[in-house]
Motif scaffolding. Structure first.
Motif, PDB file in Angstrom:
ATOM      1  N   PRO A   1     -19.203  20.545  19.055  1.00  0.00           N
ATOM      2  CA  PRO A   1     -18.748  21.197  17.817  1.00  0.00           C
ATOM      3  C   PRO A   1     -17.298  20.874  17.451  1.00  0.00           C
ATOM      4  N   ILE A   2     -16.461  20.656  18.456  1.00  0.00           N
ATOM      5  CA  ILE A   2     -15.070  20.278  18.172  1.00  0.00           C
ATOM      6  C   ILE A   2     -15.029  18.899  17.512  1.00  0.00           C
ATOM      7  N   LEU A   3     -15.813  17.953  18.027  1.00  0.00           N
ATOM      8  CA  LEU A   3     -15.857  16.618  17.417  1.00  0.00           C
ATOM      9  C   LEU A   3     -16.374  16.697  15.984  1.00  0.00           C
ATOM     10  N   LEU A   4     -17.405  17.488  15.771  1.00  0.00           N
ATOM     11  CA  LEU A   4     -17.968  17.633  14.427  1.00  0.00           C
ATOM     12  C   LEU A   4     -16.951  18.256  13.479  1.00  0.00           C
ATOM     13  N   LEU A   5     -16.270  19.301  13.904  1.00  0.00           N
ATOM     14  CA  LEU A   5     -15.249  19.946  13.078  1.00  0.00           C
ATOM     15  C   LEU A   5     -14.114  18.966  12.769  1.00  0.00           C
ATOM     16  N   TYR A   6     -13.656  18.242  13.782  1.00  0.00           N
ATOM     17  CA  TYR A   6     -12.576  17.285  13.574  1.00  0.00           C
ATOM     18  C   TYR A   6     -13.002  16.180  12.605  1.00  0.00           C
ATOM     19  N   TRP A   7     -14.255  15.716  12.707  1.00  0.00           N
ATOM     20  CA  TRP A   7     -14.716  14.672  11.794  1.00  0.00           C
ATOM     21  C   TRP A   7     -14.753  15.185  10.357  1.00  0.00           C
ATOM     22  N   PHE A   8     -15.234  16.419  10.147  1.00  0.00           N
ATOM     23  CA  PHE A   8     -15.258  16.970   8.791  1.00  0.00           C
ATOM     24  C   PHE A   8     -13.854  17.139   8.234  1.00  0.00           C
ATOM     25  N   ILE A   9     -12.903  17.589   9.056  1.00  0.00           N
ATOM     26  CA  ILE A   9     -11.517  17.703   8.593  1.00  0.00           C
ATOM     27  C   ILE A   9     -10.984  16.328   8.216  1.00  0.00           C
ATOM     28  N   LEU A  10     -11.225  15.350   9.061  1.00  0.00           N
ATOM     29  CA  LEU A  10     -10.781  13.979   8.787  1.00  0.00           C
ATOM     30  C   LEU A  10     -11.421  13.445   7.510  1.00  0.00           C
ATOM     31  N   PHE A  11     -12.708  13.709   7.312  1.00  0.00           N
ATOM     32  CA  PHE A  11     -13.413  13.258   6.120  1.00  0.00           C
ATOM     33  C   PHE A  11     -12.804  13.876   4.858  1.00  0.00           C
ATOM     34  N   PHE A  12     -12.612  15.189   4.861  1.00  0.00           N
ATOM     35  CA  PHE A  12     -12.102  15.855   3.662  1.00  0.00           C
ATOM     36  C   PHE A  12     -10.661  15.469   3.354  1.00  0.00           C
ATOM     37  N   VAL A  13      -9.820  15.341   4.370  1.00  0.00           N
ATOM     38  CA  VAL A  13      -8.437  14.928   4.129  1.00  0.00           C
ATOM     39  C   VAL A  13      -8.396  13.499   3.588  1.00  0.00           C
ATOM     40  N   THR A  14      -9.197  12.620   4.181  1.00  0.00           N
ATOM     41  CA  THR A  14      -9.230  11.224   3.737  1.00  0.00           C
ATOM     42  C   THR A  14      -9.759  11.106   2.313  1.00  0.00           C
ATOM     43  N   MET A  15     -10.846  11.828   2.010  1.00  0.00           N
ATOM     44  CA  MET A  15     -11.419  11.764   0.662  1.00  0.00           C
ATOM     45  C   MET A  15     -10.481  12.385  -0.375  1.00  0.00           C
ATOM     46  N   LYS A  16      -9.769  13.436   0.006  1.00  0.00           N
ATOM     47  CA  LYS A  16      -8.803  14.039  -0.917  1.00  0.00           C
ATOM     48  C   LYS A  16      -7.722  13.029  -1.286  1.00  0.00           C
TER      49      LYS A  16
ATOM     50  N   GLN B   1      -8.007   9.739  -1.077  1.00  0.00           N
ATOM     51  CA  GLN B   1      -8.625   8.644  -1.831  1.00  0.00           C
ATOM     52  C   GLN B   1      -8.879   9.045  -3.278  1.00  0.00           C
ATOM     53  N   ILE B   2      -9.335  10.265  -3.497  1.00  0.00           N
ATOM     54  CA  ILE B   2      -9.587  10.734  -4.864  1.00  0.00           C
ATOM     55  C   ILE B   2      -8.273  10.851  -5.629  1.00  0.00           C
ATOM     56  N   ALA B   3      -7.217  11.300  -4.959  1.00  0.00           N
ATOM     57  CA  ALA B   3      -5.898  11.349  -5.608  1.00  0.00           C
ATOM     58  C   ALA B   3      -5.442   9.943  -6.001  1.00  0.00           C
ATOM     59  N   HIS B   4      -5.722   8.965  -5.164  1.00  0.00           N
ATOM     60  CA  HIS B   4      -5.389   7.565  -5.468  1.00  0.00           C
ATOM     61  C   HIS B   4      -6.184   7.085  -6.685  1.00  0.00           C
ATOM     62  N   MET B   5      -7.464   7.460  -6.748  1.00  0.00           N
ATOM     63  CA  MET B   5      -8.316   7.074  -7.883  1.00  0.00           C
ATOM     64  C   MET B   5      -7.791   7.687  -9.175  1.00  0.00           C
ATOM     65  N   VAL B   6      -7.388   8.935  -9.121  1.00  0.00           N
ATOM     66  CA  VAL B   6      -6.877   9.608 -10.316  1.00  0.00           C
ATOM     67  C   VAL B   6      -5.547   9.000 -10.738  1.00  0.00           C
ATOM     68  N   LYS B   7      -4.675   8.748  -9.774  1.00  0.00           N
ATOM     69  CA  LYS B   7      -3.352   8.199 -10.084  1.00  0.00           C
ATOM     70  C   LYS B   7      -3.451   6.831 -10.763  1.00  0.00           C
ATOM     71  N   TYR B   8      -4.326   5.965 -10.261  1.00  0.00           N
ATOM     72  CA  TYR B   8      -4.441   4.608 -10.810  1.00  0.00           C
ATOM     73  C   TYR B   8      -5.639   4.446 -11.735  1.00  0.00           C
ATOM     74  N   ARG B   9      -6.295   5.526 -12.044  1.00  0.00           N
ATOM     75  CA  ARG B   9      -7.373   5.600 -13.033  1.00  0.00           C
ATOM     76  C   ARG B   9      -8.441   4.524 -12.832  1.00  0.00           C
ATOM     77  N   TYR B  10      -9.090   4.601 -11.718  1.00  0.00           N
ATOM     78  CA  TYR B  10     -10.244   3.731 -11.486  1.00  0.00           C
ATOM     79  C   TYR B  10     -11.380   4.552 -10.928  1.00  0.00           C
ATOM     80  N   LEU B  11     -12.569   4.078 -11.159  1.00  0.00           N
ATOM     81  CA  LEU B  11     -13.778   4.725 -10.681  1.00  0.00           C
ATOM     82  C   LEU B  11     -14.610   3.664  -9.965  1.00  0.00           C
ATOM     83  N   PRO B  12     -14.868   3.843  -8.662  1.00  0.00           N
ATOM     84  CA  PRO B  12     -15.574   2.796  -7.921  1.00  0.00           C
ATOM     85  C   PRO B  12     -17.062   2.699  -8.226  1.00  0.00           C
ATOM     86  N   PHE B  13     -17.601   3.657  -8.955  1.00  0.00           N
ATOM     87  CA  PHE B  13     -19.020   3.627  -9.283  1.00  0.00           C
ATOM     88  C   PHE B  13     -19.164   3.561 -10.794  1.00  0.00           C
TER      89      PHE B  13
END
Length: 188
Positions: free
Chosen positions: A140-155, A157-169
Motif C-alpha cells: 500500500p505504501i508503494l501504491l500511495l507513493y505512485w499515485f502521489i507521483l502520478f498526480f504531481v507529475t500530471m499537475k 505537465q498540465i500546467a506546462h500544456m496550459v502555459k505553452y497552449r498545446y494539446l497532445p490529443f
C-alpha cells in the motif's frame, strides 16, 4: 590461402548472426501491426490483465510492478510532451489565432510508446518466474507513493500544456472554410 574466403568462411567480417531470421520475422510482424492501433493496445491491455492476475494470485512481486508502473509513467510523459521543449527553444506552436497551424509532434511516438510498454511488461512478466525478484514490501505504501507521483507529475505537465497552449490529443485534421479560416465552434 590468403584470399577473402578461407575454408568457406569470409575473412575479416563479423560472424553471422544466428538470430537474424527471428529478428526479421519479428520486424515483419511489427511492420504489419503498425496500422492496427486499437488491436495493439487491446492486446497490451489483455497482457496487462494477465500480469495483474498473476501478481494477485502470487501475492508478491510488488517491486517489479512498481518499477513497471514508474517506467510506463515515464513513457506516458514522453508521449504527451512536445518534441521541442518551448522552455528551452522558444515556442514553436502557434501563440496567436492568426498564426499558421502546426500539428503537435510528440517526443515519443505512439508506436514506440506501445512497443516499449509491451517489452517492459514482458520483462516484468518474466521476472515473476524468479523468486529473487519477489522482495517483501508493504505494497500500500508503494501504491500511495505512485499515485502521489502520478498526480504531481500530471499537475506539472498540465500546467506546462496550459502555459505553452498545446494539446497532445486531437480529433483529426482541422477543416478550413473558403476564406482560409477554421470554422467557429457553435454552442449547441
Amino acid at each position: 590461402m590468403n584470399g577473402p574466403m578461407a575454408g568457406g568462411q569470409p575473412q575479416g567480417g563479423p560472424p553471422p548472426n544466428p538470430l537474424q531470421p527471428l529478428q526479421q520475422r519479428l520486424q515483419v510482424l511489427l511492420d504489419r501491426s503498425t496500422p492496427h492501433t486499437l488491436y495493439r493496445w487491446l492486446a497490451l491491455a489483455a497482457l496487462l490483465l494477465v500480469y495483474a492476475i498473476r501478481v494477485y494470485l502470487l501475492q508478491g512481486f510488488y517491486i517489479v510492478t512498481y518499477a513497471l508502473a514508474i517506467y510506463n509513467l515515464n513513457l506516458l510523459l514522453g508521449f504527451i510532451s512536445p518534441q521541442v521543449n518551448p522552455e528551452l527553444e522558444g515556442p514553436t506552436l502557434p501563440s496567436k489565432a492568426d498564426e499558421e497551424f502546426r500539428p503537435f509532434v510528440r517526443r515519443l511516438p505512439e508506436f514506440k510508446f506501445w512497443w516499449s510498454s509491451l517489452k517492459a511488461l514482458l520483462m516484468g512478466f518474466a521476472a515473476t518466474f524468479f523468486p529473487m525478484f519477489d522482495v517483501p514490501v508493504f505494497w500500500p505504501i508503494l501504491l500511495l507513493y505512485w499515485f502521489i507521483l502520478f498526480f504531481v507529475t500530471m499537475k506539472r505537465q498540465i500546467a506546462h500544456m496550459v502555459k505553452y497552449r498545446y494539446l497532445p490529443f486531437s480529433s483529426g485534421k482541422r477543416a478550413y472554410g473558403k476564406n482560409g479560416k477554421a470554422p467557429a465552434k457553435s454552442n449547441k
